[in-house]
Design a protein around this motif. Structure first.
Motif, short mmCIF file in Angstrom:
data_model
loop_
_atom_site.label_atom_id
_atom_site.label_comp_id
_atom_site.label_asym_id
_atom_site.label_seq_id
_atom_site.Cartn_x
_atom_site.Cartn_y
_atom_site.Cartn_z
N SER A 41 3.07 18.05 -24.89
CA SER A 41 2.80 16.59 -24.38
C SER A 41 2.67 16.74 -22.68
O SER A 41 3.60 17.34 -22.27
N HIS A 42 1.69 16.13 -21.97
CA HIS A 42 1.72 16.14 -20.73
C HIS A 42 1.87 14.69 -20.08
O HIS A 42 2.10 14.46 -18.85
N ARG A 43 2.05 13.59 -21.20
CA ARG A 43 2.38 12.39 -20.83
C ARG A 43 3.90 12.27 -20.58
O ARG A 43 4.62 11.24 -19.87
N PHE A 44 4.61 12.56 -21.78
CA PHE A 44 6.07 12.35 -21.77
C PHE A 44 6.83 13.68 -21.50
O PHE A 44 6.65 14.81 -21.64
N GLN A 45 8.12 13.31 -20.82
CA GLN A 45 8.82 14.43 -20.68
C GLN A 45 9.26 15.39 -21.98
O GLN A 45 9.61 14.48 -22.94
N GLN A 75 8.63 19.81 -26.85
CA GLN A 75 8.14 18.48 -27.16
C GLN A 75 8.70 17.35 -26.85
O GLN A 75 9.94 17.61 -26.53
N PRO A 76 8.51 16.21 -26.66
CA PRO A 76 9.33 15.02 -26.22
C PRO A 76 10.60 14.76 -27.14
O PRO A 76 10.25 15.09 -28.41
N VAL A 98 19.16 11.02 -16.08
CA VAL A 98 18.32 10.55 -16.82
C VAL A 98 17.08 9.62 -16.40
O VAL A 98 16.03 9.48 -17.03
N ASP A 99 17.63 8.63 -15.51
CA ASP A 99 16.70 7.65 -14.89
C ASP A 99 15.30 8.31 -14.37
O ASP A 99 14.08 7.91 -14.01
N LEU A 100 15.51 9.67 -13.88
CA LEU A 100 14.38 10.13 -13.21
C LEU A 100 13.75 11.23 -14.23
O LEU A 100 12.52 11.63 -13.87
N ILE A 101 14.57 11.66 -15.16
CA ILE A 101 13.86 12.62 -16.11
C ILE A 101 13.08 11.82 -17.16
O ILE A 101 12.07 12.22 -17.72
N LEU A 102 14.03 11.03 -17.94
CA LEU A 102 13.61 10.35 -19.28
C LEU A 102 13.82 8.67 -18.83
O LEU A 102 14.75 8.34 -19.58
N GLU A 106 7.19 4.78 -29.70
CA GLU A 106 5.89 4.17 -30.35
C GLU A 106 4.79 5.13 -30.78
O GLU A 106 4.24 5.18 -31.50
N HIS A 107 4.94 6.08 -29.78
CA HIS A 107 3.61 7.07 -29.86
C HIS A 107 3.75 8.26 -31.05
O HIS A 107 2.96 8.44 -31.41
N TYR A 108 5.31 8.43 -31.31
CA TYR A 108 5.50 9.55 -32.24
C TYR A 108 5.93 9.05 -33.62
O TYR A 108 6.41 9.97 -34.34
#
Length: 422
Positions: free
Chosen positions: A239-243, A287-288, A332-336, A346-348
């Motif tokens: 994924s390039h959308r989620f960390q 993966q996320p 975490v607020d900067l990373i995820l 929701e995506h996975y």
């Protein structure tokens, strides 16, 4: 065919002892004993006992280790596992990835067993049973306390991955730097074991689900379900959308071990876990974290439990990741961020639903059945594993209530998710 006695050498044992105990011991002898019962699909297991003498004294010690190796009693199974590269992948992860993770006990919790020797065909591990860990018994329910421990150790694994990415590799994606060990092994159209599993999901959906009793619903399932399940191949891609982090991806009941409380008579109190480690990283990927979260939720809990505790677990995992990252000087607020975490869930979600349907159909068969099938009829065993599960699956679906109910938990919810059935 490989013999048990050929798996490990005297020099290997010297390396294992030096890695686990240090330089102060001399190896006298060693012995290997195969773990009885049916081997796992991905490998076989043995106990290694090494007799040592402490240098400078006459003190002798017997050190116990756990050995995992490529299948050596079934040539066809060995060939399949070698072709997929699954066993080798875990060895490479231990040698080249986990060895770079932070291990300072002041910063990280123990979340995996030690590995003292990692060859492409064999690994010598810490003997977790000797260290007081136990697996949950077959068909035993995981409660809130078990799930909290698992999610905490999972968050620790993910935090170590993020520490490697951001503190050691200055933010570089791990799959770009060490992608050779993070290849997909399972969720592929080319993997006959997984494809047979998806076909099994279709079989139960058509012939066992409560929604199959409605002719209109059944027609939709028959014509559309296989195509809708194809999305799992997309969800298994980087994924390039989620960390992303290093994910375990296979967190079913046999892939974690616990320390438990004991009562006054020495009986294990399985409902009172004290500690937990994750084991078996053959299908790990980059993966996320939502992938591991849904594996844990859907593979280990029943639907009433999920309905009651899902929101709590969503918050609990994120809080644990925050705490673990704080100790590694990451935020975490900067990373995820929380919103990205919710969007990734929701995506996975479909990934967890489908994987639980595939895996429950395989691992929840009556205890010992697969081993008995393998011994009595190897051809039928390989057909069940690599071609079609339908006949055996439906036989136990109708005769074994636990098997049936765990499958329907996943498959009915999958149909509701994909078709919005009511």
């Amino acid at each position: 065919m490989v013999n048990l006695s050929d798996l490990i050498s005297f020099d290997d044992c010297v390396e294992v002892v030096q890695s686990s105990l240090g330089e102060g011991f001399r190896v006298i002898s060693y012995r290997l004993e195969k773990v009885p019962g049916h081997p796992g699909f991905l490998g076989e297991y043995a106990h290694l006992t090494v007799s040592t003498v402490q240098i400078g004294t006459n003190l002798s010690h017997d050190q116990s280790y756990f050995v995992k190796c490529l299948p050596f009693t079934d040539a066809k199974q060995r060939e399949v596992v070698q072709d997929l590269g699954i066993f080798t992948k875990e060895a490479v992860c231990y040698r080249e990835l986990f060895a770079r993770f932070e291990r300072n006990p002041g910063k990280v919790l123990k979340w995996r067993p030690e590995c003292w020797l990692a060859r492409d065909d064999l690994m010598v591990m810490e003997d977790l049973v000797d260290a007081g860990y136990r697996s949950m018994p077959f068909q035993r329910s995981f409660g809130k306390e078990h799930m909290m421990l698992i999610l905490e150790r999972m968050a620790q694994m993910h935090a170590c991955s993020l520490d490697l990415q951001y503190n050691q590799m200055k933010g570089s994606r791990l799959d770009e730097k060490i992608g050779k060990m993070l290849f997909e092994t399972t969720f592929m159209r080319e993997n006959p074991w997984f494809v047979a599993g998806l076909k099994g999901v279709l079989k139960v959906a058509l012939d066992g689900s409560k929604y199959s009793r409605n002719p209109d619903y059944r027609s939709m399932i028959q014509s559309q379900l296989m195509d809708k399940m194809d999305r799992i191949y997309e969800l298994s891609q980087p994924s390039h959308r989620f960390q992303s982090v290093i994910v375990h991806k296979d967190l079913w009941y046999n892939n974690m071990m616990f320390r438990f409380e004991y009562d006054q008579t020495g009986n294990v109190l399985y409902d009172k876990p004290l500690d937990c480690v994750l084991i078996d990283f053959q299908i790990s990927r980059y993966q996320p974290p939502a992938i591991d979260f849904f594996c844990t939720i859907y593979l280990l809990t029943r639907r009433p439990h999920r309905d009651q505790w899902y929101d709590f677990y969503v918050q609990y995992y994120h809080d644990q990741l925050r705490q673990k990252l704080d100790k590694l000087q990451l935020q975490v607020d900067l990373i995820l961020p929380w919103q990205q975490w919710l969007e990734s869930l929701e995506h996975y979600k479909l990934f967890g639903l489908l994987w639980s349907g595939v895996l429950h159909a395989y691992v929840n068969l009556p205890e010992g059945y697969i081993g008995e099938l393998h011994a009595a009829d190897p051809e039928a065993y390989h057909e069940f594993g690599l071609m079609s599960r339908d006949a055996i699956l439906m036989r136990f679906f109708h005769s074994d209530s636990y098997y049936r109910e765990t499958l329907l938990d996943s498959i009915d919810e999958t149909l509701e998710y994909l078709f919005e059935f009511k």
